[in-house]
Design an enzyme around this catalytic site. Structure first.
Site, mmCIF file in Angstrom:
data_model
loop_
_atom_site.group_PDB
_atom_site.id
_atom_site.type_symbol
_atom_site.label_atom_id
_atom_site.label_comp_id
_atom_site.label_asym_id
_atom_site.label_seq_id
_atom_site.Cartn_x
_atom_site.Cartn_y
_atom_site.Cartn_z
ATOM 1 N N HIS A 1 -12.814 4.131 8.790
ATOM 2 C CA HIS A 1 -12.095 2.906 8.379
ATOM 3 C C HIS A 1 -12.676 2.346 7.064
ATOM 4 O O HIS A 1 -13.153 1.215 7.018
ATOM 5 C CB HIS A 1 -12.159 1.842 9.496
ATOM 6 C CG HIS A 1 -11.045 0.835 9.397
ATOM 7 N ND1 HIS A 1 -10.446 0.251 10.495
ATOM 8 C CD2 HIS A 1 -10.419 0.298 8.321
ATOM 9 C CE1 HIS A 1 -9.522 -0.608 10.095
ATOM 10 N NE2 HIS A 1 -9.480 -0.586 8.773
ATOM 11 N N THR B 1 -3.900 5.549 7.380
ATOM 12 C CA THR B 1 -4.885 4.577 6.887
ATOM 13 C C THR B 1 -4.463 3.165 7.300
ATOM 14 O O THR B 1 -4.940 2.192 6.733
ATOM 15 C CB THR B 1 -5.006 4.637 5.344
ATOM 16 O OG1 THR B 1 -3.699 4.531 4.779
ATOM 17 C CG2 THR B 1 -5.662 5.918 4.869
ATOM 18 N N ILE C 1 0.839 -1.205 0.000
ATOM 19 C CA ILE C 1 0.000 0.000 0.000
ATOM 20 C C ILE C 1 0.872 1.252 0.000
ATOM 21 O O ILE C 1 0.611 2.206 -0.736
ATOM 22 C CB ILE C 1 -0.989 -0.021 1.192
ATOM 23 C CG1 ILE C 1 -1.898 -1.250 1.083
ATOM 24 C CG2 ILE C 1 -1.833 1.262 1.230
ATOM 25 C CD1 ILE C 1 -2.840 -1.479 2.267
ATOM 26 N N ARG D 1 -3.315 1.542 11.053
ATOM 27 C CA ARG D 1 -4.013 1.192 12.290
ATOM 28 C C ARG D 1 -3.880 2.379 13.244
ATOM 29 O O ARG D 1 -2.799 2.982 13.362
ATOM 30 C CB ARG D 1 -3.398 -0.046 12.944
ATOM 31 C CG ARG D 1 -3.779 -1.369 12.296
ATOM 32 C CD ARG D 1 -5.259 -1.683 12.450
ATOM 33 N NE ARG D 1 -5.655 -2.967 11.881
ATOM 34 C CZ ARG D 1 -6.158 -3.140 10.664
ATOM 35 N NH1 ARG D 1 -6.316 -2.106 9.845
ATOM 36 N NH2 ARG D 1 -6.524 -4.344 10.251
ATOM 37 N N GLU E 1 -11.181 2.631 18.317
ATOM 38 C CA GLU E 1 -11.976 2.542 17.097
ATOM 39 C C GLU E 1 -13.184 1.644 17.335
ATOM 40 O O GLU E 1 -12.979 0.551 17.876
ATOM 41 C CB GLU E 1 -11.095 1.970 15.982
ATOM 42 C CG GLU E 1 -11.737 2.123 14.632
ATOM 43 C CD GLU E 1 -10.802 1.755 13.488
ATOM 44 O OE1 GLU E 1 -9.674 2.265 13.420
ATOM 45 O OE2 GLU E 1 -11.212 0.917 12.677
HETATM 46 C C1 DGY Z 1 -7.537 -4.487 6.567
HETATM 47 O O1 DGY Z 1 -7.628 -5.116 5.522
HETATM 48 O O2 DGY Z 1 -6.622 -4.647 7.372
HETATM 49 C C2 DGY Z 1 -8.589 -3.481 6.853
HETATM 50 O O3 DGY Z 1 -8.081 -2.437 7.603
HETATM 51 C C3 DGY Z 1 -9.759 -4.110 7.553
HETATM 52 O O4 DGY Z 1 -9.337 -4.612 8.780
#
Ligand code: DGY
Length: 330
Positions: free
Chosen positions: A284, A234, A156, A236, A265
């Site tokens: 989220h 984006t 990501i 945790r 959360e």
């Molecule tokens: C993930 O894929 O980790 C998303 O944040 C959902 O938990």
């Protein structure tokens, strides 16, 4: 007899039907998280569990003597005590890869939205604050030419870097290991952690939550950042110390935070962070596109079926847990 599966979250209809074609399924059908006590009762008789975000720890696993597989609807499995699952021969599967681009889209949309005060502008229009075009109205900052710092250059993180390159940003990253191929491909510069904090205009977090990364960004780190820095998270929520974040934002030691994840959360409406006008919080939704959720659902089902059969799932988190005993669900 079909294996028994419990699902703690609402999942796409297609996935539910697919799982239902091979398993006897019970599902929690509410937007609210299933209460812990209820989940502890439900796991008593099940062979497979589909979940995301529920705390799966030794206490729960002790109540689940038949459980063979946990299929996590998402890539992050910080909610699952993997060692405890492994000890019991319970295989855990997750959904890497398919959500990369969708999550990167959301991260980049937070960068643009925060930089250009899109939400503040749109909210103001709705309540009649748009009086006139004015050269000093809602001045944001430029994204092009700014330095985007990325913590964690995995799938990501690098997809966000690629978007940053498309927007003519200068790119820098910190990660425990160097990624020479991506450095060459994207022209992204590796920086030591503290240097990165002090250099970037946007800091986007893309690291997993582990004992090492919990509160990776705290008071000291905020002090190193530039006052114009916009923080994007984006990954945790707990990678950032929420109290230190509140202090940094309220004292304008950093400019803004755009968060898709929080700690706690969900964030309660009375939380101090929600009282600030330099914070934007989304619920989220990183991987929340229908197409991606359907792909994730297929992976969840494949991981589940393999685990129920005593086979290696396509995406195992703890392959060493694979039970020797085979059970066919045909
Ligand atoms: C993930 O894929 O980790 C998303 O944040 C959902 O938990």
């Amino acid at each position: 007899m079909k294996p028994r599966v419990f699902i703690t979250i609402r999942i796409p209809k297609q996935t539910l039907e697919l799982i239902g074609s091979k398993c006897s399924v019970e599902a929690w059908d509410s937007e609210d998280a299933i209460p812990r006590e209820m989940l502890l009762q439900k796991v008593g008789e099940i062979d497979g569990l589909v979940e995301d975000g529920d705390r799966i720890d030794a206490e729960l696993l002790n109540r689940a003597p038949k459980l063979r597989v946990i299929s996590n609807f998402g890539v992050g499995v910080d909610n699952v005590d993997i060692d405890e699952a492994t000890k019991r021969g319970i295989i855990v599967g997750n959904t890497p890869g398919v959500l990369t681009e969708t999550t990167a889209d959301l991260a980049f949309s937070l960068i643009l939205t925060a930089a250009r005060k899109v939400v503040e502008g749109a909210e103001g229009v709705k309540v009649g604050r748009w009086k006139n075009w004015g050269p000093m109205n809602l001045l944001g900052v430029d994204v092009h030419g700014a330095t985007l710092g990325i913590i964690g250059l995995g799938r990501i993180g690098s997809a966000v870097a690629r978007r940053g390159r498309g927007f003519d940003m200068k790119l820098a990253y910190y990660s425990r290991t160097r990624h020479m191929e991506i450095e060459n491909e994207l022209g992204i510069e590796f920086m030591e952690f503290n240097k990165l904090l002090g250099e970037c205009d946007f800091l986007s977090i893309h690291t997993r939550l582990t004992s090492e990364t919990r509160h990776l960004i705290g008071e000291e780190e905020f002090l190193r950042m530039k006052p114009n820095c916009i923080l994007i998270n984006t990954s945790r929520g707990a990678v950032v110390d929420s109290t230190a974040l509140y202090d940094a934002l309220s004292q304008h030691r950093i400019a803004y935070a755009a968060l898709d994840v929080t700690d706690p959360e969900p964030i309660p409406p009375e939380h101090p962070l929600l009282k600030l006008d330099n914070t934007l919080i989304t619920p989220h939704i990183g991987s929340a596109s229908m197409a991606t959720r359907i792909k994730m659902g297929s992976m969840v089902a494949e991981n589940l079926f393999a685990g129920l059969n005593g086979e290696m799932p396509p995406n195992p988190v703890n392959p060493e847990a694979l039970p020797k005993k085979k059970t066919s669900i045909s």
